[in-house]
Design a protein around this motif. Sequence first.
Motif, mmCIF file in Angstrom:
data_model
loop_
_atom_site.group_PDB
_atom_site.id
_atom_site.type_symbol
_atom_site.label_atom_id
_atom_site.label_comp_id
_atom_site.label_asym_id
_atom_site.label_seq_id
_atom_site.Cartn_x
_atom_site.Cartn_y
_atom_site.Cartn_z
ATOM 1 N N HIS A 195 0.887 -1.218 -0.258
ATOM 2 C CA HIS A 195 -0.072 -0.114 -0.157
ATOM 3 C C HIS A 195 1.021 1.131 0.028
ATOM 4 C CE1 HIS A 195 -3.612 2.440 0.774
ATOM 5 N NE2 HIS A 195 -3.034 3.152 1.906
ATOM 6 N N ILE A 196 0.569 2.189 -1.080
ATOM 7 C CA ILE A 196 1.406 3.275 -0.857
ATOM 8 C C ILE A 196 0.562 4.595 -0.790
ATOM 9 C CG2 ILE A 196 3.035 4.800 -2.501
ATOM 10 C CD1 ILE A 196 3.510 2.184 -4.064
ATOM 11 N N SER A 197 0.853 5.395 0.114
ATOM 12 C CA SER A 197 0.016 6.367 0.602
ATOM 13 C C SER A 197 0.794 7.706 0.669
ATOM 14 C CB SER A 197 -1.008 6.160 1.763
ATOM 15 O OG SER A 197 -1.563 7.382 2.316
ATOM 16 N N SER A 198 0.656 8.867 -0.035
ATOM 17 C CA SER A 198 1.288 10.214 0.239
ATOM 18 C C SER A 198 2.756 10.112 0.040
ATOM 19 C CB SER A 198 0.944 10.803 1.755
ATOM 20 O OG SER A 198 -0.516 10.986 1.692
ATOM 21 N N SER A 199 3.149 9.220 -0.786
ATOM 22 C CA SER A 199 4.557 9.027 -1.131
ATOM 23 C C SER A 199 4.999 9.467 -2.408
ATOM 24 C CB SER A 199 4.833 7.388 -0.897
ATOM 25 O OG SER A 199 4.467 7.205 0.394
ATOM 26 N N THR A 200 6.149 9.631 -2.687
ATOM 27 C CA THR A 200 6.742 10.069 -3.921
ATOM 28 C C THR A 200 8.112 9.291 -4.332
ATOM 29 O OG1 THR A 200 6.739 11.908 -5.680
ATOM 30 C CG2 THR A 200 7.597 12.246 -3.240
ATOM 31 N N HIS A 201 8.181 9.298 -5.710
ATOM 32 C CA HIS A 201 9.596 8.376 -5.983
ATOM 33 C C HIS A 201 9.561 6.987 -5.313
ATOM 34 C CE1 HIS A 201 11.587 11.145 -8.484
ATOM 35 N NE2 HIS A 201 11.366 12.302 -7.611
ATOM 36 N N VAL A 202 8.454 6.101 -5.907
ATOM 37 C CA VAL A 202 8.673 4.639 -5.042
ATOM 38 C C VAL A 202 8.594 3.751 -6.490
ATOM 39 C CG1 VAL A 202 7.026 3.029 -3.921
ATOM 40 C CG2 VAL A 202 7.047 5.381 -3.376
ATOM 41 N N ILE A 218 -2.710 2.253 -4.329
ATOM 42 C CA ILE A 218 -1.691 3.694 -4.640
ATOM 43 C C ILE A 218 -3.027 4.498 -4.172
ATOM 44 C CG2 ILE A 218 -0.468 5.164 -5.530
ATOM 45 C CD1 ILE A 218 0.418 2.753 -7.689
ATOM 46 N N VAL A 219 -2.598 5.246 -2.853
ATOM 47 C CA VAL A 219 -3.845 6.089 -2.604
ATOM 48 C C VAL A 219 -3.088 7.549 -2.401
ATOM 49 C CG1 VAL A 219 -5.286 4.461 -1.665
ATOM 50 C CG2 VAL A 219 -3.716 5.857 -0.205
ATOM 51 N N GLY A 220 -4.136 8.421 -2.007
ATOM 52 C CA GLY A 220 -3.852 9.902 -1.857
ATOM 53 C C GLY A 220 -2.566 10.714 -1.780
ATOM 54 N N ASN A 221 -2.259 11.566 -2.824
ATOM 55 C CA ASN A 221 -1.171 12.379 -2.937
ATOM 56 C C ASN A 221 0.051 11.603 -2.887
ATOM 57 O OD1 ASN A 221 -3.264 14.116 -2.210
ATOM 58 N ND2 ASN A 221 -2.682 14.262 0.143
ATOM 59 N N SER A 222 -0.068 10.662 -4.008
ATOM 60 C CA SER A 222 1.288 9.988 -4.324
ATOM 61 C C SER A 222 1.628 10.345 -5.758
ATOM 62 C CB SER A 222 1.054 8.492 -4.176
ATOM 63 O OG SER A 222 0.771 8.013 -2.684
ATOM 64 N N SER A 223 2.951 10.320 -6.090
ATOM 65 C CA SER A 223 3.466 10.531 -7.252
ATOM 66 C C SER A 223 4.765 9.867 -7.805
ATOM 67 C CB SER A 223 3.557 11.953 -7.443
ATOM 68 O OG SER A 223 4.754 12.884 -6.624
ATOM 69 N N LYS A 224 5.153 9.888 -8.812
ATOM 70 C CA LYS A 224 6.284 9.290 -9.476
ATOM 71 C C LYS A 224 6.499 7.834 -8.750
ATOM 72 C CE LYS A 224 8.856 13.456 -10.367
ATOM 73 N NZ LYS A 224 7.982 14.433 -9.944
ATOM 74 N N ILE A 225 5.434 7.213 -9.243
ATOM 75 C CA ILE A 225 5.454 5.820 -8.722
ATOM 76 C C ILE A 225 5.864 4.726 -10.107
ATOM 77 C CG2 ILE A 225 4.113 3.995 -7.519
ATOM 78 C CD1 ILE A 225 4.174 6.464 -5.979
ATOM 79 N N ARG A 226 6.765 3.782 -9.999
ATOM 80 C CA ARG A 226 7.047 2.880 -10.837
ATOM 81 C C ARG A 226 7.004 1.512 -10.358
ATOM 82 N NH1 ARG A 226 6.385 7.110 -12.777
ATOM 83 N NH2 ARG A 226 7.579 8.499 -13.965
ATOM 84 N N ILE A 227 5.995 0.820 -11.394
ATOM 85 C CA ILE A 227 5.850 -0.606 -10.855
ATOM 86 C C ILE A 227 6.408 -1.594 -11.980
ATOM 87 C CG2 ILE A 227 3.898 -2.081 -9.882
ATOM 88 C CD1 ILE A 227 2.824 0.174 -8.886
ATOM 89 N N LYS A 228 7.196 -2.692 -11.854
ATOM 90 C CA LYS A 228 7.568 -3.202 -12.883
ATOM 91 C C LYS A 228 7.671 -4.852 -12.323
ATOM 92 C CE LYS A 228 11.854 -2.840 -15.687
ATOM 93 N NZ LYS A 228 11.441 -3.771 -16.526
ATOM 94 N N ASP A 229 7.668 -5.867 -13.159
ATOM 95 C CA ASP A 229 7.645 -7.137 -13.049
ATOM 96 C C ASP A 229 6.924 -7.599 -11.882
ATOM 97 O OD1 ASP A 229 8.748 -6.945 -15.281
ATOM 98 O OD2 ASP A 229 10.751 -6.845 -14.600
ATOM 99 N N ILE A 230 5.873 -7.640 -11.784
ATOM 100 C CA ILE A 230 4.642 -7.934 -10.630
ATOM 101 C C ILE A 230 4.155 -9.534 -11.094
ATOM 102 C CG2 ILE A 230 2.914 -7.327 -9.244
ATOM 103 C CD1 ILE A 230 5.307 -5.468 -9.013
ATOM 104 N N ILE A 231 3.965 -10.111 -10.157
ATOM 105 C CA ILE A 231 3.012 -11.231 -10.406
ATOM 106 C C ILE A 231 1.755 -11.266 -9.348
ATOM 107 C CG2 ILE A 231 2.998 -13.820 -10.439
ATOM 108 C CD1 ILE A 231 5.620 -14.050 -11.340
ATOM 109 N N CYS A 232 0.747 -11.198 -9.572
ATOM 110 C CA CYS A 232 -0.360 -11.105 -8.782
ATOM 111 C C CYS A 232 -1.496 -12.215 -9.005
ATOM 112 C CB CYS A 232 -0.807 -9.552 -8.831
ATOM 113 S SG CYS A 232 -2.427 -9.305 -8.371
#
Length: 412
Positions: A195-202, A218-232
Amino acid sequence: MKNMRSSNAFSCYLKSSNFLVIISIYFISNANGFKLNPLIQLPTNGIYRNTSSSSKSTLVLNILHFGAKGDGFTDDTKVSGTIIAPLDPESWDGFDVHKWLYFHGVKNLKVEGGGMIDGMGRKWWARSCKTNHSNPCTHAPTAITFHKCKNLKVRNFNLVYSQQMHMAFTNCIHVVASNISIIAPADSPNTDGIHISSSTHVELKDIIISTGDDCISIVGNSSKIRIKDIICGPGHGISIGSLGKYNSSAAVVDVIVNGAILFNTENGVRIKTWQGGSGFARKITFQNIWMKNVSNPIIIDQYYCDSPLPCHNQTSAVSIDDISFRGIKGTSATDNAVVLKCSDSYPCKRLYLENIQLTTLDGTEKSFCWEAYGTSSGLIYPPSCISSGEIIIQHNMKSNSTSWKKNEYAFF
Ligand SMILES: *[C@@H]1O[C@H](CO)[C@@H](O)[C@H](O)[C@H]1NC(C)=O
Ligand SMILES: *[C@@H]1O[C@H](CO)[C@@H](O)[C@H](O)[C@H]1NC(C)=O
Ligand SMILES: *[C@@H]1O[C@H](CO)[C@@H](O)[C@H](O)[C@H]1NC(C)=O
Ligand SMILES: *[C@@H]1O[C@H](CO)[C@@H](O)[C@H](O)[C@H]1NC(C)=O
Ligand SMILES: *[C@@H]1O[C@H](CO)[C@@H](O)[C@H](O)[C@H]1NC(C)=O
Ligand SMILES: *[C@@H]1O[C@H](CO)[C@@H](O)[C@H](O)[C@H]1NC(C)=O
Ligand SMILES: *[C@@H]1O[C@H](CO)[C@@H](O)[C@H](O)[C@H]1NC(C)=O
Ligand SMILES: *[C@@H]1O[C@H](CO)[C@@H](O)[C@H](O)[C@H]1NC(C)=O
């Protein structure tokens, strides 16, 4: 993470009647910045409780008492093993029920292990109101929380059976989390993976998640999030939101999910907002994603309502703008391969679809659009229902009304 000077670690052994708990977490901190306090506080179960004090007792472990040197030269990370949470929710009596392993205000920290962190969530799940509707709705701990962190690296361990969310980054800047596997049963309630909240450069990469709620949210006030190679899978997919609950304001901007395999999930890639909220979700790309037996592979829902009471239609909404779906292929478990349910007052703008191929086993796949504006290119199957052209919307400033007037369309 270049300037790391001092290192601190703790490893400790706690004996209980039926298992050996070994804790080994590796801390590295920049000697010029944050000064690491080598203490960790854990809720105790009966065995460890300090009986000479009240029920608010805490087990305090000083890593230096376990052989760690913290001098920046000694390798303090020799033992890897398992961190096991207390079995009984009652162990949290007198403690903050939102937390188990909690890191606050850390800077230049590296958490890695090779071991396992086990939240022992079963008793918590059984008492959830989602599991049994006659239970009161209460909170349960997030297994690992990083709050107000800066320059954090988290990698190489397994995180299982969290009481509620597995790992949360809140108010963090510059986070890299990689090579982590997260496991909980499909029917465990609210057990989001990350869970990513109010975070940047993640940056999240090489992560495998099987759980009962969103694999990543990913919730409120988050930016510059990069997500790569995920198995869900199983799980509820990769979600932006929910945003705007209880008329709140939230902004999520600049997110790229590039490379994911989702299977047997309730949703694929999703943006969900509550009516009545404000703010925006903008500049979000989902690309190179394989879906297998996913119930709603592509979904934007501005009518999200996860409450026992029905949600009323409202004019205010979290706006959705500049969202791309590229190279998303595979099988849909329901007819609703593509669902773009946008708000009447804040239609989705600048949606973009490219090379989409989603099918059901019996050929009944379809797209659903409501107030969805944008463009597409390449092969799109099921055929796109996005309204072409860009909608130009004008805010009605005269009154307090938050309604947007659609009065002009610019077609390409
Ligand atoms: C137990 O708690 C008391 C009072 O807070 C404290 O003085 C004592 O040092 C604690 N003992 C241990 C083993 O932590
Ligand atoms: C649900 O909870 C109620 C009250 O706590 C309990 O009586 C009931 O047996 C539970 N039902 C199930 C299916 O666990
Ligand atoms: C990933 O983490 C595991 C421990 O969970 C470790 O054994 C493995 O070497 C790590 N892989 C990489 C590429 O670092
Ligand atoms: C986002 O920021 C706004 C404005 O600063 C604030 O009102 C809101 O509570 C924040 N939302 C979250 C989820 O942090
Ligand atoms: C949200 O705003 C609407 C419209 O102003 C109002 O009717 C509703 O009660 C508000 N909801 C909450 C949870 O504050
Ligand atoms: C498809 O996913 C659902 C859960 O959404 C699961 O119950 C079902 O067994 C899966 N089907 C296959 C063939 O894996
Ligand atoms: C809310 O708005 C949607 C979209 O316009 C509409 O389909 C739905 O019927 C409305 N619900 C209510 C309760 O008016
Ligand atoms: C706008 O709403 C505020 C608070 O609800 C109210 O005090 C104000 O008079 C309203 N203004 C107009 C122009 O309706």
